[in-house]
Design a protein around this motif. Structure first.
Motif, PDB file in Angstrom:
ATOM      1  N   ASP A  99       0.749  -1.426   0.188  1.00 40.79           N
ATOM      2  CA  ASP A  99       0.062  -0.217   0.192  1.00 40.79           C
ATOM      3  C   ASP A  99       1.118   1.894   0.097  1.00 40.79           C
ATOM      4  OD1 ASP A  99       1.011  -0.248   2.282  1.00 40.79           O
ATOM      5  OD2 ASP A  99      -1.097   0.245   3.405  1.00 40.79           O
ATOM      6  N   SER A 101       3.059   1.759   2.433  1.00 42.74           N
ATOM      7  CA  SER A 101       3.367   2.988   3.455  1.00 42.74           C
ATOM      8  C   SER A 101       4.947   2.101   3.843  1.00 42.74           C
ATOM      9  CB  SER A 101       2.617   1.691   4.577  1.00 42.74           C
ATOM     10  OG  SER A 101       2.560   0.316   5.117  1.00 42.74           O
ATOM     11  N   ARG A 111       4.684   3.072  11.782  1.00 40.33           N
ATOM     12  CA  ARG A 111       3.762   3.073  10.716  1.00 40.33           C
ATOM     13  C   ARG A 111       3.967   4.342   9.650  1.00 40.33           C
ATOM     14  NH1 ARG A 111      -0.525   3.512   7.272  1.00 40.33           N
ATOM     15  NH2 ARG A 111      -0.906   2.421   5.452  1.00 40.33           N
ATOM     16  N   TYR A 112       5.250   4.934   8.598  1.00 39.81           N
ATOM     17  CA  TYR A 112       4.814   6.113   7.749  1.00 39.81           C
ATOM     18  C   TYR A 112       4.222   5.356   6.598  1.00 39.81           C
ATOM     19  CZ  TYR A 112       9.380   6.632  10.842  1.00 39.81           C
ATOM     20  OH  TYR A 112       9.758   7.215  11.942  1.00 39.81           O
ATOM     21  N   GLU A 113       2.911   6.584   6.786  1.00 37.83           N
ATOM     22  CA  GLU A 113       2.370   6.754   5.494  1.00 37.83           C
ATOM     23  C   GLU A 113       3.123   6.794   3.938  1.00 37.83           C
ATOM     24  OE1 GLU A 113      -0.578   6.132   6.008  1.00 37.83           O
ATOM     25  OE2 GLU A 113      -0.782   6.121   7.825  1.00 37.83           O
ATOM     26  N   THR A 114       3.827   7.277   4.065  1.00 33.43           N
ATOM     27  CA  THR A 114       4.373   6.689   2.087  1.00 33.43           C
ATOM     28  C   THR A 114       6.169   6.964   2.620  1.00 33.43           C
ATOM     29  OG1 THR A 114       4.565   9.733   2.789  1.00 33.43           O
ATOM     30  CG2 THR A 114       2.974   8.142   1.715  1.00 33.43           C
ATOM     31  N   GLN A 117       7.029  10.435   3.612  1.00 30.50           N
ATOM     32  CA  GLN A 117       7.193  11.095   4.868  1.00 30.50           C
ATOM     33  C   GLN A 117       8.274  10.424   5.556  1.00 30.50           C
ATOM     34  OE1 GLN A 117       4.087   9.156   7.901  1.00 30.50           O
ATOM     35  NE2 GLN A 117       3.166  10.707   7.108  1.00 30.50           N
ATOM     36  N   TYR A 242       1.499  14.950  10.824  1.00 24.88           N
ATOM     37  CA  TYR A 242       0.025  14.274  10.864  1.00 24.88           C
ATOM     38  C   TYR A 242      -0.214  14.818   9.566  1.00 24.88           C
ATOM     39  CZ  TYR A 242      -5.038  14.870  11.529  1.00 24.88           C
ATOM     40  OH  TYR A 242      -6.301  14.449  11.307  1.00 24.88           O
ATOM     41  N   GLU A 243      -1.146  14.307   8.465  1.00 24.62           N
ATOM     42  CA  GLU A 243      -1.246  14.180   7.271  1.00 24.62           C
ATOM     43  C   GLU A 243      -3.354  14.171   7.533  1.00 24.62           C
ATOM     44  OE1 GLU A 243       0.437  11.683   4.359  1.00 24.62           O
ATOM     45  OE2 GLU A 243       2.276  12.493   4.864  1.00 24.62           O
ATOM     46  N   PRO A 245      -6.810  13.479   6.391  1.00 26.11           N
ATOM     47  CA  PRO A 245      -7.954  13.143   6.105  1.00 26.11           C
ATOM     48  C   PRO A 245      -8.965  13.782   4.816  1.00 26.11           C
ATOM     49  CG  PRO A 245      -8.615  12.389   7.650  1.00 26.11           C
ATOM     50  CD  PRO A 245      -7.571  13.714   8.296  1.00 26.11           C
ATOM     51  N   ARG A 464      -4.663  10.845  17.185  1.00 26.77           N
ATOM     52  CA  ARG A 464      -4.024   9.896  17.232  1.00 26.77           C
ATOM     53  C   ARG A 464      -4.335   8.623  18.192  1.00 26.77           C
ATOM     54  NH1 ARG A 464       0.129  13.145  16.129  1.00 26.77           N
ATOM     55  NH2 ARG A 464       1.250  12.981  13.521  1.00 26.77           N
TER      56      ARG A 464
END
Length: 578
Positions: A99, A101, A111-114, A117, A242-243, A245, A464
């Motif tokens: 996905d 991450s 966990r890093y989203e991308t 990041q 923070y990203e 949504p 979070r």
């Protein structure tokens, strides 16, 4: 257990250091000692893990660097991403999930989203090269030598096989109680530029004799005396930025990315508004999934119980869905259009979709009330729990807030509290954090309570925590007369009262604004506030409380502001009490 920063004691005896050289004539300058690796006399376990690559890395050789750790963390479909370090050319290995991450082997629980990041937090790394984890596993499972070289050629990895990676970071912390001086150079003759305390992690950059050059938490560098330190693990990284949504177009109500601008502009204004509203409600609904329908459950807030009892099952389910959809629409409007100053009472409480929670003085709240029309939390305990309990109790906000976070009815919540704190319950007084923590702990949860502005989490941190399944119980100020029990600024309150509420949600609108939804036991309802109004009521809560007795008189003080109880549920497979 969630821990927030606390201030250290103002005075701790300093640790001894080696004495400076005796005064006298200036000594003859000697060549600076060469940095040496950590040896047998060091408090550290070993030398830094050497760099390796696909040609040389050996699995299970006792020197697990980031490459070996990454392969161990990888799952089917993952990639191993090899990064180059701009500072020395020796890079780092990461795991990238299907996905997109990313997992860093140094901190596998984060966990890093991308990948972007992760790079934003580690700017010295660049030039990512992904390698399928299955290929990496094949190569590293083959001993170094001609057979591995042939496999590297066969799998098309010759172009990346020379890329060096290493995980040679070393961290130290003061060995025993007391402060450790940080100096500007590797000797006691250098200026003292700061202190470190037990538990403070310092990254070791190099070593000269008995002195370590270290990088501190704030990014500054200095030198510490190595015999007064011990090895420690790297601290967990700060949470990723923070990203929201909420995409910008949705927050601003502009053209969605999947519609061409000329088509969007040609749509009637009403159609554009409907499209934006539908998209917003979809996002909110994802955060508030509809609970399972229980035909034997209580009626939603908008339905009279007499009408509900005479409806067929399909009619009940239809109204159940309508109430949930109405709650989603209401929350959508409050998030994107703004919360009125002073907060708003939820007309369609999410809790009330499938329980009596949030619906005011109904059901058990009415059956056990002191009297009709009193505050919902004013309960006759003899009615609720049976003979032998006090009849009048006004201070039940804590047990009821905790119970709501656990999905309990008021009777269930009071029964749970009575099992661990019967004396407090029958005494009629107020409740501190400790007995509330006991209710969670009896069910296998871990808890922590903090207060004071220094420990106050930001709204994104609270969001979070809630996303991670934690329960948040905040000590706020309410106005029981001038604002009908709503959260209120202490200085503006007609009757200020310290009060426990269950924070249900902290959500942003994509433009920097935040809303806070709480369950307020005072009138058994859900309420929504802007972050600013919530924080104002949280910072100073009412009711001066006795502190200590001085010369026969009590000295009063305020409760500490920003009180927050954080409860973390047990793992899914852990055995817990009923």
């Amino acid at each position: 257990m969630i821990q927030f920063p606390r201030f250290m004691s103002a005075f701790v005896p300093p640790r001894p250091e080696p004495l400076p050289a005796p005064a006298g004539n200036a000594p003859t300058l000697q060549p600076a000692p060469q940095p040496r690796p950590f040896g047998p006399v060091s408090a550290f376990d070993s030398t830094p893990v050497p760099a390796s690559n696909l040609h040389t890395e050996r699995l299970g050789d006792g020197s697990a660097n980031c490459l070996e750790k990454a392969v161990g963390l990888a799952r089917p479909g993952d990639s191993i991403v090899l990064m180059r370090d701009a500072s020395d050319g020796v890079g780092h290995a990461l795991v990238r999930r299907p996905d997109g991450s990313v997992v860093d082997p140094n901190h596998p629980t984060v966990r890093y989203e991308t990948l972007g990041q992760w790079q934003a937090m580690h700017p010295r790394y660049s030039q990512p090269v992904p390698v399928p984890a299955s290929k990496m596993q094949q190569v590293l499972s083959t001993p170094p030598g001609p057979q591995r070289e042939a496999l590297i050629q066969k799998l098309g990895l010759s172009g990346v096989a020379d890329r060096q990676v290493a995980d040679g970071e070393r961290w130290a912390t003061p060995k025993t109680e007391g402060n450790l001086n940080v100096r500007s150079g590797p000797d006691t003759t250098y200026a003292d530029i700061g202190d470190q305390w037990p538990g403070d992690a310092m990254q070791v950059l190099e070593q000269e004799g008995s002195w370590l050059k270290v990088k501190l938490k704030d990014g500054s560098e200095g030198w510490v005396y190595e015999p007064l330190t011990k090895a420690t693990e790297a601290p967990p990284p700060p949470p990723p930025p923070y990203e929201s949504p909420i995409p910008r177009w949705m927050a601003n109500g502009t053209c969605p990315p999947d519609i061409e601008m000329h088509v969007w502009n040609a749509l009637p204004k009403e159609s554009r508004a409907e499209s934006i509203q539908t998209a917003r409600e979809k996002v909110v609904a994802e955060n508030w999934p509809m609970p399972e329908f229980d035909v034997n459950g209580p009626p939603p807030a908008s339905v009279d119980s007499l009408v509900w009892d005479h409806l067929p099952p399909e009619g009940k389910e239809s109204l159940f869905r309508q109430e949930w959809q109405a709650a989603v629409r209401e929350q959508t409007a409050l998030i994107f259009n703004g919360v009125p100053e002073g907060g708003a009472v939820a007309e369609h409480p999410f809790l009330g979709v499938d329980s009596s929670l949030g619906n005011g003085q109904v059901g058990e709240w009415l059956d056990n009330a002191l009297q009709v029309g009193s505050a919902a939390q004013y309960i006759d305990l003899e009615k609720a729990l049976g003979p032998g309990w006090r009849q009048i109790h006004y201070n039940l906000c804590g047990p009821l807030a905790v119970g709501a976070s656990l999905g309990m009815s008021p009777k269930e919540a009071l029964t749970a509290f009575a099992a661990t704190s019967a004396g407090i319950l029958n005494g009629g007084g107020t409740t501190t954090a400790t007995p509330l923590e006991t209710v969670y702990e009896a069910r296998g949860w871990t808890t922590g309570y903090t207060s004071g502005a220094a420990s106050m989490p930001a709204p994104e941190d609270m969001a979070r925590m809630l996303e991670d399944g934690k329960a948040l119980i905040a000590l706020v100020n309410i106005d029981t007369k001038g604002a009908d029990g709503m959260l209120s600024l202490f200085d503006d309150s007609t009757k200020a009262v310290a009060h426990w509420v269950n924070v249900r949600a902290v959500e942003d609108n994509g433009k920097g604004g935040w809303t806070v939804r709480v369950y307020n036991p005072f009138e058994n309802r859900e309420e929504i506030y802007s972050w600013e109004d919530f924080e104002a009521s949280w910072g100073k809560n009412g009711g001066l409380v006795p502190s200590t007795e001085v010369e026969g008189e009590f000295v009063f003080r305020f409760n500490a502001g920003h009180g927050l109880l954080v409860a973390t549920p047990p793992p899914p497979d852990a055995a817990t009490s009923p």
